[in-house]
Design an enzyme around this catalytic site. Structure first.
Site, PDB file in Angstrom:
ATOM      1  N   LYS A  95       0.933  -1.256   0.044  1.00  0.00           N
ATOM      2  CA  LYS A  95       0.104   0.189  -0.126  1.00  0.00           C
ATOM      3  C   LYS A  95       0.854   1.246  -0.033  1.00  0.00           C
ATOM      4  CE  LYS A  95      -3.621  -1.997   2.971  1.00  0.00           C
ATOM      5  NZ  LYS A  95      -4.878  -1.644   2.159  1.00  0.00           N
TER       6      LYS A  95
ATOM      7  N   ARG B 104     -10.523 -11.669   2.196  1.00  0.00           N
ATOM      8  CA  ARG B 104     -11.123 -12.591   1.660  1.00  0.00           C
ATOM      9  C   ARG B 104     -10.357 -13.993   1.744  1.00  0.00           C
ATOM     10  NH1 ARG B 104     -11.540  -9.394  -3.731  1.00  0.00           N
ATOM     11  NH2 ARG B 104     -11.333  -7.627  -2.284  1.00  0.00           N
TER      12      ARG B 104
HETATM   13 MN    MN Z   1      -5.604  -5.589   1.941  1.00  0.00          MN
END
Ligand code: MN
Ligand code: ZN
Length: 500
Positions: free
Chosen positions: A276, A350
């Site tokens: 990120k 997920r």
């Molecule tokens: Mn993530």
């Protein structure tokens, strides 16, 4: 419990101490006991209200220091709005508004729990008390120098003067446990990631044993044996070993199918190799908000001895870039046997949930599963911070969640699922890939989860916008909001508990 504020109940007849809090409606009317306590000050309040354009709107306040003619060091008038419009949940806000006027310090406070028509009902008084505690919460354990003003917590003794003390106490006995659950969830979300890594998170969840909750902690070896390759792939780049914690509260009839709650617990999410950007990465300590909610919820259910069999399951990992980290292009095998091509290592939540959902569905055959996850930024684009995204394969469960969402103020908004979305996660190399294309990102994430729930009635709550960093409210001033505890506690209480 960690919060310093103490809330108790006293009868209307006891003399108020310290600061006095009273309620008026949108016609500036007070109840009869309140009017008596205010005595000659009523005229002063009328004048001040006019001068201040105070119209008794819900949760608005008027504040008087050393008011003449009232036996109080300070008088706080809280507006309720139109009294006939008040719903139970509004009393939380009123308690929050009252507590919001208190300053750090330990001066006693008396809150006169009366509406113009008479004493607040026990349920309403309990909600008022809950609102006070939720508002007073402060996460300050890492501040070694507390400045007098902002940083110190309210540690006052707060008495709610009520018409029926035993009934209010009884109502709050249950509500108080729910508040404790919310506070546990907030604490977990607010904790820094160097303190709260998977093993430590599992240790804290294990403290629910004291309430009679069965705890099972699966370590890496146990998860390998189960074939949880999706979850383990996420954690493999971290020096912190992954854990899955199964919590079981058996308050229902023996053999009754349990209800089940599953939480994403990514204790820190760097994004992994698909790293990120630096801006706001610190917020990713909150990527375990789903797991925090499940722990807080299990606390609430066990502490109030809910007549239900409930399973809470949380997948705890840390997603780090490393020589051993998972790569885009890797193909992992989930516990279900389905293979997953990793496209983006930042779509890790997920992968964690895939194995925990499958495990819970197979092992416990629950009535339903609700999972909570700070799953996608896309859900914030869609819904902002007011609603959590709701995805479900079961209309009844979705409707029930929507109803309790309105009642508790922890609202959900149903989003679509469907084969057109599902095919976006088909992969050319494996059974599926872990991201779709840019559009509809929260929906393809939910489609991914659905591939791991079989026919179990299931709902997925994407809480990326509501679990942390949401705007402050009358009952929450904390970064970690504890979202979901009150919502799911109510779901269980309304629809899945045996009769008392
Ligand atoms: Mn993530
Ligand atoms: Zn994440």
């Amino acid at each position: 419990m960690p919060d310093a504020v103490k809330v108790g109940f006293v009868p209307f007849s006891s003399a108020p101490r310290g600061i006095l809090v009273v309620f008026c409606d949108d016609t500036l009317k007070f109840g009869s006991t309140t009017s008596k306590a205010l005595g000659a000050a009523a005229g002063m309040i009328k004048r001040a209200a006019a001068a201040n354009q105070f119209k008794g709107k819900s949760a608005s306040t008027l504040d008087f220091l050393a008011p003449e003619g009232v036996k109080a060091s300070r008088l706080i008038v809280v507006g309720t709005g139109k009294a006939s419009d008040l719903k139970d949940n509004d009393f939380l806000k009123l308690g929050g508004a009252a507590a919001g006027k208190l300053r750090p310090g330990n001066e006693a406070v008396t809150i006169l729990a009366e509406l113009p028509a008479g004493a607040m009902k026990p349920k309403q008084a309990a909600a008022l008390a809950a609102g006070v505690r939720l508002r007073a919460y402060k996460f300050d354990r890492y501040k070694t120098k507390k400045k007098d003003g902002e940083d110190a917590a309210i540690d006052a003794e707060i008495s709610l003067a009520v018409g029926d003390v035993p009934a209010a106490k009884k109502a709050f006995a249950s509500d108080g446990h729910i508040v404790d659950g919310v506070i546990i969830a907030r604490d977990l979300v607010n904790e820094p990631p160097n303190v709260l890594f998977p093993v430590e998170f599992a240790r804290r969840a294990s403290q629910l044993r004291k309430l009679g909750v069965d705890i099972d902690v699966l370590d890496v070896k146990a998860m390998k044996k189960l074939g949880m390759g999706a979850l383990l792939g996420v954690g493999q780049g971290s020096t912190q070993p992954s854990r899955t914690v199964i919590m079981r509260w058996n308050g229902g009839r023996k053999g009754d199918q349990p209800v089940a709650f599953v939480g994403k617990g990514v204790c820190f999410d760097t994004g992994g190799i698909s790293i990120k950007p630096a801006a706001s990465m610190e917020d990713m300590k909150g990527d375990m908000g789903g797991a925090a909610c499940v722990v807080g919820l299990m606390h609430a259910l066990a502490a109030r001895k809910a007549r239900v069999n409930a399973v809470g399951a949380i997948g705890l990992v840390e997603n780090m870039p490393d020589g051993n980290a998972q790569r885009p292009g890797d193909i992992v095998t989930s516990m279900s046997g389905q293979t997953i091509e990793i496209i983006n290592t930042d779509a890790e939540g997920r992968l964690v949930l895939a194995d925990v959902l499958w495990y819970v569905a197979r092992k416990f055959k629950p009535k339903f599963m609700v999972d909570l996850a700070t799953l996608t930024g896309a859900i914030m684009v869609a819904l902002g911070t007011e609603y959590a995204g709701l995805f479900s394969n079961n209309d009844q469960l979705a409707e029930r969640l929507t109803t309790v969402g309105q009642a508790t103020g922890e609202r959900v908004w149903r989003m679509p699922l469907g084969p057109e979305y599902d095919k976006q996660i088909d992969s050319q190399f494996a059974d599926m890939k872990n991201t779709g294309n840019r559009n509809g990102g929260s929906i393809t994430a939910a489609q991914f989860l659905q591939r791991f729930v079989d026919d179990t009635p299931w709902a997925h709550l994407d809480i990326a916008g509501t679990a942390m960093g949401a705007p402050k409210t009358e009952i929450n001033q904390s970064w970690g909001s504890g979202y979901g505890v009150r919502l799911l506690e109510r779901l269980v209480a309304e629809y899945y508990e045996g009769k008392r």
